[in-house]
Each structure stands twice: as structure tokens, then as C-alpha cells.
Motif scaffolding. Structure first.
Motif, PDB file in Angstrom:
ATOM      1  N   TYR A 102     -53.464  22.155  -0.056  1.00  0.00           N
ATOM      2  CA  TYR A 102     -52.532  21.912  -0.937  1.00  0.00           C
ATOM      3  C   TYR A 102     -52.219  20.316  -0.366  1.00  0.00           C
ATOM      4  O   TYR A 102     -52.147  19.966   0.837  1.00  0.00           O
ATOM      5  CB  TYR A 102     -51.191  22.527  -0.808  1.00  0.00           C
ATOM      6  N   GLU A 103     -51.547  19.414  -1.324  1.00  0.00           N
ATOM      7  CA  GLU A 103     -51.119  18.110  -0.693  1.00  0.00           C
ATOM      8  C   GLU A 103     -49.534  18.186  -1.075  1.00  0.00           C
ATOM      9  O   GLU A 103     -49.155  18.628  -2.417  1.00  0.00           O
ATOM     10  CB  GLU A 103     -51.894  16.880  -1.098  1.00  0.00           C
ATOM     11  N   PHE A 104     -48.478  17.735  -0.469  1.00  0.00           N
ATOM     12  CA  PHE A 104     -47.105  17.635  -0.499  1.00  0.00           C
ATOM     13  C   PHE A 104     -46.937  16.164  -0.544  1.00  0.00           C
ATOM     14  O   PHE A 104     -47.284  15.443   0.369  1.00  0.00           O
ATOM     15  CB  PHE A 104     -46.618  18.298   0.441  1.00  0.00           C
ATOM     16  N   ARG A 105     -45.737  15.679  -1.067  1.00  0.00           N
ATOM     17  CA  ARG A 105     -44.943  14.387  -0.926  1.00  0.00           C
ATOM     18  C   ARG A 105     -43.671  14.650  -1.354  1.00  0.00           C
ATOM     19  O   ARG A 105     -43.352  15.385  -2.187  1.00  0.00           O
ATOM     20  CB  ARG A 105     -45.622  13.162  -1.659  1.00  0.00           C
ATOM     21  N   VAL A 106     -42.573  13.705  -0.825  1.00  0.00           N
ATOM     22  CA  VAL A 106     -41.101  13.851  -0.931  1.00  0.00           C
ATOM     23  C   VAL A 106     -40.596  12.632  -1.563  1.00  0.00           C
ATOM     24  O   VAL A 106     -41.342  11.395  -1.207  1.00  0.00           O
ATOM     25  CB  VAL A 106     -40.647  14.446   0.192  1.00  0.00           C
ATOM     26  N   MET A 107     -39.703  12.548  -2.513  1.00  0.00           N
ATOM     27  CA  MET A 107     -38.892  11.465  -2.696  1.00  0.00           C
ATOM     28  C   MET A 107     -37.362  11.755  -2.740  1.00  0.00           C
ATOM     29  O   MET A 107     -36.935  12.923  -2.863  1.00  0.00           O
ATOM     30  CB  MET A 107     -39.437  10.877  -4.083  1.00  0.00           C
ATOM     31  N   ALA A 108     -36.842  10.641  -2.417  1.00  0.00           N
ATOM     32  CA  ALA A 108     -35.188  10.918  -2.368  1.00  0.00           C
ATOM     33  C   ALA A 108     -34.745  10.023  -3.582  1.00  0.00           C
ATOM     34  O   ALA A 108     -35.308   9.306  -4.409  1.00  0.00           O
ATOM     35  CB  ALA A 108     -34.645   9.716  -1.163  1.00  0.00           C
ATOM     36  N   VAL A 109     -33.508  10.877  -4.051  1.00  0.00           N
ATOM     37  CA  VAL A 109     -32.862  10.245  -5.323  1.00  0.00           C
ATOM     38  C   VAL A 109     -31.522   9.966  -5.035  1.00  0.00           C
ATOM     39  O   VAL A 109     -30.670  10.676  -4.104  1.00  0.00           O
ATOM     40  CB  VAL A 109     -33.083  11.521  -6.258  1.00  0.00           C
ATOM     41  N   ASN A 110     -30.993   8.853  -5.510  1.00  0.00           N
ATOM     42  CA  ASN A 110     -29.462   8.470  -5.636  1.00  0.00           C
ATOM     43  C   ASN A 110     -28.994   8.457  -6.893  1.00  0.00           C
ATOM     44  O   ASN A 110     -29.534   8.441  -7.918  1.00  0.00           O
ATOM     45  CB  ASN A 110     -29.249   7.304  -4.595  1.00  0.00           C
ATOM     46  N   ASN A 111     -27.809   7.583  -6.957  1.00  0.00           N
ATOM     47  CA  ASN A 111     -27.331   7.426  -8.364  1.00  0.00           C
ATOM     48  C   ASN A 111     -28.025   6.439  -9.127  1.00  0.00           C
ATOM     49  O   ASN A 111     -27.836   6.197 -10.241  1.00  0.00           O
ATOM     50  CB  ASN A 111     -25.441   7.314  -8.354  1.00  0.00           C
TER      51      ASN A 111
END
Length: 287
Positions: free
Chosen positions: A162-171
Motif C-alpha cells: 500500500y502507499e500512504f500520504r497525508v494532507m493538512a486542512v485549515n479554514n
């Protein structure tokens, strides 16, 4: 003769700092008083924003629209008694930066635990994890609204990459994704039996048995085990066992002539045995 009271300029309403969304608008109000009343103008860096011949007295409102980048705006008040200035900051809120240091901290056969660093000086609202099986043509699946910088994703297939990645969320919205990290889930025992079991007699006491790999090996098949018995009702543990390597056929000799044998085959990984196949019956030849 009455003396006119002279007062140097001061700001009665200085402009305030603002945070705006990209493309947003804001009005900066600046009011100065004194005697004589001061002229009021706006400057940004080296740029004069108020035309010399249109400089108002006492109050100047700067209208900013479609703001794309952060900047400082300075209000200047001038009279014959002096010049004063005050500065307001306009900060454009930006999308968050990508999270950093994404690593896999543990894997099981069906889950992967990830940790990462925020990568952002400002707090973010939450994170989104995206993942996909490397062999699949589908896009990323998402886990939305993750509040921590550590998360376990379940429901994965054993012994799969599997491959994974992450992103951040703000307003403002979703920031760009982190780099991709990949890993393979660990092995499990097979969850299905070998397929297409076939047997034929090579002589009155020797049998050839063939099969194909299980549909769900869940790992590296280390070998197969053939169970055989002439006692059809005996529990499997009482049947005779014949182990093979990971090839798909084997011969079993030393059988008794003119008897019907029951056969079952299972595959195993380093973790354990899979389920045995359905029973196949074969009759040895007469001597």
C-alpha cells in the motif's frame, strides 16, 4: 489677543491588523487629530497610495480588494507641527503546508499505523490520510477528519503493498499532500484452500496428486500438506500426512491396493495453515 492653542498630530483611530482569506477585501480606517488638523495619507513600502492633491484632512479610509498577498500598510499624519505614522498588517491566510516525517510505525496483516509531523507553524484544523493498494488502478481512498498525528488504518488485505500520504486542512482548505510512504502488510495463514485438486494412480500403490495455489494465499506459500486416509469418518488429525515444498504436485507411495482413499490438501505460510480442500476420493488399482 487670544492665543490659538496648537496641538501636534496624534492618532485617535489607528488602523488595525487583519487576517483575510485569499481574494478577500478589507477597509483600513485611519483617523488623526491635532491643531491644526493634520493631512492623512497611506503608504505601502515605498509606494504612495494617496495622491498628493487629494490628501484628506483628519480621516483616510484605504479600500483593499482581491488581496492575494500579505503586506504592511502605513498611515501617515502630517501637520506643520510634525509627522507621525502607524502601520497595520494585512495577513493573507494560506493553505497549510504538507505534513512532514510520515512513517509507518507498525503493520499487521490487515492494518498499518502511521505517524507524521504537522509541518505547519500555525495549528491546523485536521488531517486527511489517503491510501491505495499499489496493484490497484483505483484512486486513493480517504480517511477524513483525523485530529491526531498518529492513526491506524484497518481493513487492509494481508501481504499487500500500500502507499500512504497525508494532507493538512485549515479554514482556507486542503494543503498539498506529503510525500508518499509505502509498506507491505504482514502475512497471515491462507484463508482459502488450494484449487482444482486432482489425483490419479501411477501404479497399484503410488498416487500422483496435483493442485493449484489458493485464491487468498495471504502471504508466501511455504508448502502444502496432503492428508489421506482410508477411514473416511476419522477426524483429520488422525489422517496420514504428507508434506511438500511449494510445488504443485507430489507422489504418495506405499498405498494399499484396491482401497478407496479420501484426500484433502491445504497450503501454509510462515504464519500458519490454511483451510483444507473439500474431500476428493480415489480408488487404488488392484494389484
Amino acid at each position: 489677543q487670544r492665543e490659538v492653542r496648537r496641538v501636534p498630530p496624534r492618532f485617535s483611530i489607528p488602523p488595525t491588523n487583519h487576517e483575510v482569506m485569499p481574494g478577500g477585501s478589507v477597509n483600513l480606517t485611519c483617523v488623526a487629530v491635532g491643531a491644526p488638523m493634520p493631512f492623512v495619507k497611506w503608504v505601502s513600502g515605498e509606494v504612495e497610495l494617496t495622491r498628493e492633491e487629494e490628501m484628506p484632512i483628519g480621516r483616510n479610509v484605504l479600500e483593499l480588494t482581491n488581496i492575494r498577498q500579505s503586506a504592511n500598510y502605513t498611515c501617515v499624519a502630517i501637520s506643520s507641527l510634525g509627522m507621525i505614522e502607524t502601520t497595520a498588517q494585512i495577513i493573507v491566510k494560506a493553505l497549510p503546508r504538507p505534513p512532514t516525517s510520515l512513517i509507518v510505525t507498525e503493520t499487521t496483516a490487515t492494518s498499518v499505523t502511521l505517524t507524521w509531523d504537522s509541518g505547519n507553524p500555525e495549528p491546523v484544523s485536521y488531517y486527511v490520510i489517503q491510501y491505495r493498494a499499489k496493484v490497484s488502478d483505483n484512486g486513493f481512498q480517504e480517511v477524513d477528519g483525523v485530529a491526531t498525528t498518529r492513526y491506524s488504518i484497518g481493513g487492509l488485505s494481508p501481504f499487500s503493498e500500500y502507499e500512504f500520504r497525508v494532507m493538512a486542512v485549515n479554514n482556507v482548505g486542503r494543503g498539498p499532500p506529503s510525500g508518499i510512504v509505502d509498506t507491505r502488510t504482514s502475512e497471515q495463514a491462507p484463508s482459502s484452500p488450494p484449487l482444482h485438486i486432482q489425483a490419479r494412480m501411477l501404479s497399484s500403490s503410488t498416487m500422483l496428486v496435483q493442485w493449484e495455489t489458493p485464491e487468498e494465499p495471504n502471504g508466501q506459500i511455504r508448502g502444502y500438506r496432503v492428508y489421506y486416509s482410508s477411514e473416511h469418518d476419522a477426524p483429520l488429525s488422525a489422517w496420514q500426512k504428507h508434506n511438500t515444498d511449494d510445488s504443485m504436485l507430489t507422489t504418495i507411495s506405499g498405498l494399499t491396493a484396491d482401497i478407496t482413499y479420501s484426500l484433502r490438501v491445504l497450503g501454509f505460510t510462515s504464519v500458519g495453515d490454511g483451510p483444507p480442500s473439500e474431500v476428493l476420493q480415489i480408488k487404488t488399482q488392484q494389484g
